[in-house]
Enzyme design. Sequence first.
Site, mmCIF file in Angstrom:
data_model
loop_
_atom_site.group_PDB
_atom_site.id
_atom_site.type_symbol
_atom_site.label_atom_id
_atom_site.label_comp_id
_atom_site.label_asym_id
_atom_site.label_seq_id
_atom_site.Cartn_x
_atom_site.Cartn_y
_atom_site.Cartn_z
ATOM 1 N NE ARG A 109 -6.265 11.949 -70.314
ATOM 2 C CZ ARG A 109 -6.863 11.438 -69.051
ATOM 3 N NH1 ARG A 109 -5.647 11.087 -68.184
ATOM 4 N NH2 ARG A 109 -7.781 10.609 -69.317
ATOM 5 C CB THR A 113 0.000 6.679 -74.795
ATOM 6 O OG1 THR A 113 -0.741 7.879 -75.024
ATOM 7 C CG2 THR A 113 0.570 5.537 -76.151
ATOM 8 C CG ASP A 205 -13.891 14.555 -71.248
ATOM 9 O OD1 ASP A 205 -14.101 16.175 -71.838
ATOM 10 O OD2 ASP A 205 -13.575 13.898 -72.357
ATOM 11 C CG ASP A 208 -16.607 15.290 -74.240
ATOM 12 O OD1 ASP A 208 -16.137 15.591 -75.016
ATOM 13 O OD2 ASP A 208 -16.423 14.271 -74.089
HETATM 14 C C1 PRP Z 1 -8.043 16.625 -70.218
HETATM 15 C C2 PRP Z 1 -7.847 18.273 -69.524
HETATM 16 C C3 PRP Z 1 -6.791 17.671 -68.774
HETATM 17 C C4 PRP Z 1 -6.135 16.121 -69.306
HETATM 18 C C5 PRP Z 1 -6.050 16.104 -67.867
HETATM 19 O O1 PRP Z 1 -8.112 16.986 -71.490
HETATM 20 O O2 PRP Z 1 -8.660 19.098 -69.551
HETATM 21 O O3 PRP Z 1 -6.349 18.984 -69.994
HETATM 22 O O4 PRP Z 1 -7.062 16.241 -69.786
HETATM 23 O O5 PRP Z 1 -5.472 14.825 -68.340
HETATM 24 P P1 PRP Z 1 -3.733 14.486 -67.354
HETATM 25 O O6 PRP Z 1 -3.423 14.374 -66.409
HETATM 26 O O7 PRP Z 1 -3.600 13.093 -67.073
HETATM 27 O O8 PRP Z 1 -2.744 14.344 -68.525
HETATM 28 P P2 PRP Z 1 -8.962 16.510 -73.033
HETATM 29 O O9 PRP Z 1 -7.053 15.975 -73.272
HETATM 30 O O10 PRP Z 1 -9.545 15.496 -72.588
HETATM 31 O O11 PRP Z 1 -9.191 17.154 -73.533
HETATM 32 P P3 PRP Z 1 -9.894 18.214 -73.771
HETATM 33 O O12 PRP Z 1 -9.708 19.280 -72.925
HETATM 34 O O13 PRP Z 1 -10.122 18.878 -75.964
HETATM 35 O O14 PRP Z 1 -10.912 17.495 -73.563
HETATM 36 N N1 URA Z 2 -10.085 14.647 -67.945
HETATM 37 C C1 URA Z 2 -11.006 14.759 -68.085
HETATM 38 O O1 URA Z 2 -11.404 15.283 -68.573
HETATM 39 N N2 URA Z 2 -11.525 14.223 -66.935
HETATM 40 C C2 URA Z 2 -10.654 13.381 -65.746
HETATM 41 O O2 URA Z 2 -11.224 12.727 -65.128
HETATM 42 C C3 URA Z 2 -9.807 12.646 -66.473
HETATM 43 C C4 URA Z 2 -8.829 13.684 -67.370
#
Ligand code: PRP
Ligand code: URA
Length: 214
Positions: A109, A113, A205, A208
């Site tokens: 993400r 945005t 998160d 993380d």
């Molecule tokens: C997180 C999560 C999803 C996304 C959800 O990933 O694992 O993939 O956010 O958010 P959305 O529904 O608003 O798209 P992130 O982009 O934080 O990446 P990561 O898994 O690498 O931490």
């Molecule tokens: N991605 C995450 O990991 N946590 C949230 O709450 C939203 C998006």
Amino acid sequence: MQYKDYKNVTILEHPLIQHKISMLRDKNTGTNEFRKLVEEIAVLEGYEALRDLPLEDVEVETPLEKCMTPMIAGKKLAIVPILRAGLGMVEGVLTLVPTAKVGHIGLCRNEETHEPEEYYCKLPNPIDQRTIVVVDPMLATGGSAVSAVDFIKARGGKNIKFMCVIAAPEGIERLMKAHPDVQLYVGHLDRCLNDAAYICPGLGDAGDRIFGTK
Ligand code: PRP
Ligand code: URA
């Protein structure tokens, strides 16, 4: 439980799933335990999500006699985690279907945005005959889920299930409007998104917390 009028949305209510999600939410739950819990929840959700896998009778010889007995029919499953956090659910589904193939979709993400940006996509080929289970613990705005399903459909994927641990109502609406044919399995439906598009109360998160990064 069905969510609103969406016949393809299942909110899982099993007490074991609810208990484990509560442990995930706790900010004092460390990386090792968090990772194990996500995997265990994926097993429990997968058990429900794979209820409709087609069966066919095959002949087996028991110590007593030959018989016709059901086994999973056709091409096996494809599991597709959305990187990174979706990786935490893969082993759980593989526990149920060890012969499944695994694809990967890399989405991150944009912090301003809140929209997903693609950095990787590799799927089992051919994908069109397989039941595809996309896994990602968090369905927040739904942007990542919609993009992942777009990629899979563009490569011929048809029979798609999406498993998440926690969803916001906004994410369910967006995914179901874009892809009403996807069967969505949700561990818990949370209240809403905050201004940073994080799920509340959520668990923070997920990536993380699974990988111990910050
Ligand atoms: C997180 C999560 C999803 C996304 C959800 O990933 O694992 O993939 O956010 O958010 P959305 O529904 O608003 O798209 P992130 O982009 O934080 O990446 P990561 O898994 O690498 O931490
Ligand atoms: N991605 C995450 O990991 N946590 C949230 O709450 C939203 C998006």
